[in-house]
Design a protein around this motif. Structure first.
Motif, mmCIF file in Angstrom:
data_model
loop_
_atom_site.group_PDB
_atom_site.id
_atom_site.type_symbol
_atom_site.label_atom_id
_atom_site.label_comp_id
_atom_site.label_asym_id
_atom_site.label_seq_id
_atom_site.Cartn_x
_atom_site.Cartn_y
_atom_site.Cartn_z
ATOM 1 N N ILE A 75 0.866 -1.180 0.000
ATOM 2 C CA ILE A 75 0.000 0.000 0.000
ATOM 3 C C ILE A 75 0.900 1.226 0.000
ATOM 4 O O ILE A 75 1.538 1.546 0.994
ATOM 5 C CB ILE A 75 -0.937 0.001 1.221
ATOM 6 C CG1 ILE A 75 -1.784 -1.276 1.245
ATOM 7 C CG2 ILE A 75 -1.837 1.236 1.195
ATOM 8 C CD1 ILE A 75 -2.619 -1.441 2.510
ATOM 9 N N LYS A 76 0.975 1.913 -1.132
ATOM 10 C CA LYS A 76 1.989 2.956 -1.337
ATOM 11 C C LYS A 76 1.567 4.337 -0.854
ATOM 12 O O LYS A 76 2.424 5.211 -0.664
ATOM 13 C CB LYS A 76 2.360 3.026 -2.822
ATOM 14 C CG LYS A 76 2.858 1.714 -3.413
ATOM 15 C CD LYS A 76 4.093 1.196 -2.690
ATOM 16 C CE LYS A 76 4.639 -0.058 -3.373
ATOM 17 N NZ LYS A 76 5.776 -0.637 -2.641
ATOM 18 N N ALA A 77 0.272 4.565 -0.689
ATOM 19 C CA ALA A 77 -0.216 5.868 -0.226
ATOM 20 C C ALA A 77 -1.579 5.649 0.406
ATOM 21 O O ALA A 77 -2.357 4.808 -0.055
ATOM 22 C CB ALA A 77 -0.311 6.864 -1.377
ATOM 23 N N ILE A 78 -1.875 6.396 1.487
ATOM 24 C CA ILE A 78 -3.099 6.177 2.251
ATOM 25 C C ILE A 78 -3.795 7.500 2.502
ATOM 26 O O ILE A 78 -3.161 8.475 2.900
ATOM 27 C CB ILE A 78 -2.807 5.501 3.608
ATOM 28 C CG1 ILE A 78 -1.915 4.269 3.423
ATOM 29 C CG2 ILE A 78 -4.107 5.122 4.316
ATOM 30 C CD1 ILE A 78 -0.453 4.533 3.580
ATOM 31 N N PRO A 94 8.334 6.176 4.886
ATOM 32 C CA PRO A 94 8.132 7.402 4.107
ATOM 33 C C PRO A 94 6.955 7.374 3.130
ATOM 34 O O PRO A 94 6.848 8.254 2.282
ATOM 35 C CB PRO A 94 9.444 7.510 3.339
ATOM 36 C CG PRO A 94 9.815 6.085 3.076
ATOM 37 C CD PRO A 94 9.403 5.333 4.319
ATOM 38 N N ARG A 95 6.096 6.371 3.238
ATOM 39 C CA ARG A 95 4.895 6.393 2.409
ATOM 40 C C ARG A 95 3.969 7.490 2.936
ATOM 41 O O ARG A 95 3.826 7.665 4.149
ATOM 42 C CB ARG A 95 4.208 5.022 2.431
ATOM 43 C CG ARG A 95 4.966 3.953 1.646
ATOM 44 C CD ARG A 95 4.404 2.566 1.935
ATOM 45 N NE ARG A 95 4.681 2.178 3.305
ATOM 46 C CZ ARG A 95 3.918 1.355 4.029
ATOM 47 N NH1 ARG A 95 2.810 0.853 3.502
ATOM 48 N NH2 ARG A 95 4.251 1.049 5.266
ATOM 49 N N PRO A 96 3.304 8.234 2.057
ATOM 50 C CA PRO A 96 2.556 9.426 2.474
ATOM 51 C C PRO A 96 1.159 9.118 2.997
ATOM 52 O O PRO A 96 0.516 8.150 2.577
ATOM 53 C CB PRO A 96 2.493 10.252 1.194
ATOM 54 C CG PRO A 96 2.474 9.216 0.113
ATOM 55 C CD PRO A 96 3.366 8.100 0.590
ATOM 56 N N GLU A 110 0.339 11.881 -7.604
ATOM 57 C CA GLU A 110 1.704 12.265 -7.235
ATOM 58 C C GLU A 110 2.442 11.108 -6.549
ATOM 59 O O GLU A 110 3.646 10.922 -6.782
ATOM 60 C CB GLU A 110 1.659 13.470 -6.282
ATOM 61 C CG GLU A 110 3.003 13.870 -5.693
ATOM 62 C CD GLU A 110 3.987 14.370 -6.749
ATOM 63 O OE1 GLU A 110 5.210 14.242 -6.484
ATOM 64 O OE2 GLU A 110 3.551 14.850 -7.793
ATOM 65 N N ASN A 111 1.730 10.327 -5.766
ATOM 66 C CA ASN A 111 2.392 9.321 -4.931
ATOM 67 C C ASN A 111 2.265 7.891 -5.454
ATOM 68 O O ASN A 111 2.840 6.976 -4.869
ATOM 69 C CB ASN A 111 1.853 9.411 -3.502
ATOM 70 C CG ASN A 111 2.213 10.713 -2.838
ATOM 71 O OD1 ASN A 111 3.379 11.001 -2.590
ATOM 72 N ND2 ASN A 111 1.212 11.554 -2.580
ATOM 73 N N LEU A 112 1.540 7.708 -6.535
ATOM 74 C CA LEU A 112 1.471 6.397 -7.193
ATOM 75 C C LEU A 112 2.044 6.504 -8.585
ATOM 76 O O LEU A 112 1.461 6.035 -9.565
ATOM 77 C CB LEU A 112 0.013 5.899 -7.242
ATOM 78 C CG LEU A 112 -0.694 5.675 -5.906
ATOM 79 C CD1 LEU A 112 -2.128 5.191 -6.141
ATOM 80 C CD2 LEU A 112 0.065 4.671 -5.036
ATOM 81 N N LYS A 113 3.207 7.129 -8.689
ATOM 82 C CA LYS A 113 3.794 7.300 -10.015
ATOM 83 C C LYS A 113 5.125 6.572 -10.120
ATOM 84 O O LYS A 113 5.660 6.108 -9.126
ATOM 85 C CB LYS A 113 3.988 8.783 -10.319
ATOM 86 C CG LYS A 113 4.983 9.495 -9.409
ATOM 87 C CD LYS A 113 5.073 10.957 -9.770
ATOM 88 C CE LYS A 113 6.115 11.676 -8.894
ATOM 89 N NZ LYS A 113 6.212 13.105 -9.196
#
Length: 323
Positions: A148-151, A261-263, A320-323
């Motif tokens: 899970i890269k961004a929440i 550091p995942r946002p 921005e965060n899943l690129k």
């Protein structure tokens, strides 16, 4: 004569820009999870897309707010999926209406299992959105599931903290001991009777008005779940009484700082009664993190009011965060 209520419907209008597909998959406990997969009609089958899994408000179903989020994210170029938690909605699991923090957290990871094997999903670009109670489940899943890269959360509730300490930590130690005594002894009653007692539910038909005499928080939930605005016959809002035991033993978000550091994006309404939980999660989370306050919005307004839900912010955050 009561009007028959169709169980297979959405509480919102399906967009003509997306397709919705019913899907089912198993979590690691072998429970079948029911979900709706939303994909833009413009999508290219030869490409892979970022994906977002979306959890329901606590006691809600995928045909309500979670579906609204999934539809809007699909319109913005994501493959998006709204799901029913185990034991609830159209998902499997017995006894029905169980609430399990461990399994509800697992249901997010099971959704990542499914999305990550979809032929048009880039498995390195999967994010999660949790609404209300599922906000705490989504953040907890991300603590250990690095896929899970961004929440993002909206109107987040910490259901474990609510059970153990009461609303906004208002429960005294003596009150907490009494609730544990009651729920513990309920296990004997359930065992003897061969069925599981449940907490009170919303009416099985939509009400014309919110009943008088309710406290402000309960009144707000009745406005959504018990009236035409958000009524769905599978979203009864009740759980087995003994479900509270597990939440007392399973604190959510204990390691929220390790998500970094995942946002993390935390969204709350300016007038939300649940602000306490979002503000505390923001303080405890490590960077990168962002808090967005929606002017004039209450807790339930971020379930379904598309003019208030900051979808542009959600779109930019995940792009921005899943690129």
């Amino acid at each position: 004569m009561e009007q028959a209520i169709e169980k297979d419907y959405l509480t919102f209008t399906l967009s003509d820009k997306v397709t919705m597909e019913k899907v089912q998959y198993k979590n690691r406990y072998g429970i079948s999870v029911a979900a709706h997969l939303y994909i833009s009609k413009d999508f290219d089958k030869s490409r892979k897309y970022p994906a977002v899994i979306i959890g329901t408000p606590y006691g809600g179903v995928k045909e309500q707010g979670a579906g609204i989020y999934a539809q809007n994210m699909a319109e913005r170029g994501f493959i998006a999926m709204a799901f029913d938690e185990s034991f609830n909605g159209e998902s499997g699991g017995e006894p029905r209406k169980t609430a399990s923090p461990d399994i509800f957290v697992e249901d997010f990871s099971a959704g990542v299992d499914f999305l990550g094997t979809h032929p048009n999903v880039d498995r390195e670009k999967i994010g999660a959105i949790g609404i209300c109670g599922s906000g705490g489940f989504a953040l907890t899943a991300a603590q250990s599931d690095t896929r899970i890269k961004a929440i993002a959360t909206t109107s987040m509730y910490d259901i474990s903290r609510l059970n153990r300490k009461g609303f906004m930590d208002s429960m005294t130690d003596e009150q907490h001991k009494q609730t544990l005594k009651q729920s513990s002894e309920q296990r004997w009653n359930d065992f003897t009777e061969g069925k599981y007692a449940k907490t009170p539910s919303f009416p099985d038909q939509p009400l014309p008005a919110v009943p008088e005499g309710l406290d402000p928080v309960t009144s707000e939930f009745f406005e959504y779940y018990a009236m035409e605005r958000g009524f769905h016959p599978r979203a009864t809002g009740n759980f087995t009484v003994t479900s509270s035991i597990a939440f007392n033993n399973f604190p959510l978000m204990s390691y929220i700082e390790t998500i970094s550091p995942r946002p993390i994006l935390l969204i709350m309404g300016e007038n939300a009664h649940s602000k306490f939980y979002t503000e505390d999660a923001y303080k405890r989370a490590a960077e990168p993190k962002e808090l967005v306050v929606v002017p004039g919005a209450r807790h339930i307004d971020l379930y379904d009011k598309v003019d208030l839900i900051p979808f542009e912010k959600l779109e930019s955050f995940f792009k921005e965060n899943l690129k």
